[in-house]
Design a protein around this motif. Structure first.
Motif, PDB file in Angstrom:
ATOM      1  N   ASP A   1     -16.388 -15.906 -13.521  1.00  0.00           N
ATOM      2  CA  ASP A   1     -15.739 -15.499 -14.764  1.00  0.00           C
ATOM      3  C   ASP A   1     -14.366 -14.883 -14.489  1.00  0.00           C
ATOM      4  N   ARG A   2     -14.316 -13.999 -13.506  1.00  0.00           N
ATOM      5  CA  ARG A   2     -13.040 -13.372 -13.153  1.00  0.00           C
ATOM      6  C   ARG A   2     -13.104 -12.845 -11.723  1.00  0.00           C
ATOM      7  N   VAL A   3     -11.942 -12.671 -11.161  1.00  0.00           N
ATOM      8  CA  VAL A   3     -11.799 -12.144  -9.804  1.00  0.00           C
ATOM      9  C   VAL A   3     -10.808 -11.004  -9.856  1.00  0.00           C
ATOM     10  N   LYS A   4     -11.163  -9.894  -9.221  1.00  0.00           N
ATOM     11  CA  LYS A   4     -10.256  -8.756  -9.152  1.00  0.00           C
ATOM     12  C   LYS A   4     -10.026  -8.431  -7.677  1.00  0.00           C
ATOM     13  N   VAL A   5      -8.764  -8.342  -7.297  1.00  0.00           N
ATOM     14  CA  VAL A   5      -8.404  -8.000  -5.924  1.00  0.00           C
ATOM     15  C   VAL A   5      -7.711  -6.650  -5.946  1.00  0.00           C
ATOM     16  N   ASP A   6      -8.279  -5.681  -5.224  1.00  0.00           N
ATOM     17  CA  ASP A   6      -7.702  -4.347  -5.101  1.00  0.00           C
ATOM     18  C   ASP A   6      -7.095  -4.254  -3.701  1.00  0.00           C
ATOM     19  N   VAL A   7      -5.779  -4.417  -3.631  1.00  0.00           N
ATOM     20  CA  VAL A   7      -5.089  -4.473  -2.343  1.00  0.00           C
ATOM     21  C   VAL A   7      -5.160  -3.132  -1.628  1.00  0.00           C
ATOM     22  N   GLN A   8      -4.985  -2.029  -2.344  1.00  0.00           N
ATOM     23  CA  GLN A   8      -5.009  -0.712  -1.695  1.00  0.00           C
ATOM     24  C   GLN A   8      -6.379  -0.394  -1.100  1.00  0.00           C
ATOM     25  N   ALA A   9      -7.451  -0.707  -1.828  1.00  0.00           N
ATOM     26  CA  ALA A   9      -8.806  -0.441  -1.336  1.00  0.00           C
ATOM     27  C   ALA A   9      -9.306  -1.563  -0.428  1.00  0.00           C
TER      28      ALA A   9
ATOM     29  N   GLY B   1     -11.698 -12.360   4.895  1.00  0.00           N
ATOM     30  CA  GLY B   1     -10.599 -11.814   5.690  1.00  0.00           C
ATOM     31  C   GLY B   1     -10.855 -10.335   5.957  1.00  0.00           C
ATOM     32  N   ALA B   2      -9.859  -9.504   5.674  1.00  0.00           N
ATOM     33  CA  ALA B   2      -9.990  -8.059   5.877  1.00  0.00           C
ATOM     34  C   ALA B   2     -10.482  -7.341   4.618  1.00  0.00           C
ATOM     35  N   PHE B   3     -10.867  -8.095   3.585  1.00  0.00           N
ATOM     36  CA  PHE B   3     -11.267  -7.499   2.311  1.00  0.00           C
ATOM     37  C   PHE B   3     -12.784  -7.439   2.178  1.00  0.00           C
ATOM     38  N   LYS B   4     -13.294  -6.254   1.821  1.00  0.00           N
ATOM     39  CA  LYS B   4     -14.708  -6.125   1.482  1.00  0.00           C
ATOM     40  C   LYS B   4     -14.919  -6.936   0.204  1.00  0.00           C
ATOM     41  N   THR B   5     -16.009  -7.689   0.163  1.00  0.00           N
ATOM     42  CA  THR B   5     -16.247  -8.556  -0.979  1.00  0.00           C
ATOM     43  C   THR B   5     -17.522  -8.133  -1.703  1.00  0.00           C
TER      44      THR B   5
END
Length: 86
Positions: free
Chosen positions: A20-28, A60-64
């Motif tokens: 439905d949607r994807v949110k990417v929080d670059v700082q966190a 990558g380096a992002f917690k999912t």
């Protein structure tokens, strides 16, 4: 291809499931993917059910994190990575 389409391909989702949607929080350094199943009413879910959250393997380096609601119908299972209903 939109970010929801890319995420759907990466998670190997099949109908009736979609992103439905994807949110990417670059700082966190977090990626949140919200999954839905079934038909919607004017782009909104037909009714609201409580959502659950699962920690997925990193992208990558992002917690999912996967946000979804398991179906009430025991015959209809969610995507395999969400586990069994019970």
């Amino acid at each position: 291809m939109r970010d929801t389409g890319i995420c759907r391909k990466l998670l190997q989702l099949e109908e009736p499931w979609t992103v439905d949607r994807v949110k990417v929080d670059v700082q966190a350094r977090e990626l949140h993917a919200c999954l839905v199943a079934g038909k919607s009413w004017f782009g909104r879910p037909s009714f609201v059910r409580p959502k659950m959250r699962w920690r997925h393997a990193n992208v990558g380096a992002f917690k999912t994190f996967i946000h979804a609601t398991l179906p009430d119908d025991r015959e209809q299972q969610g995507p395999p990575f969400l586990g069994q209903v019970d």
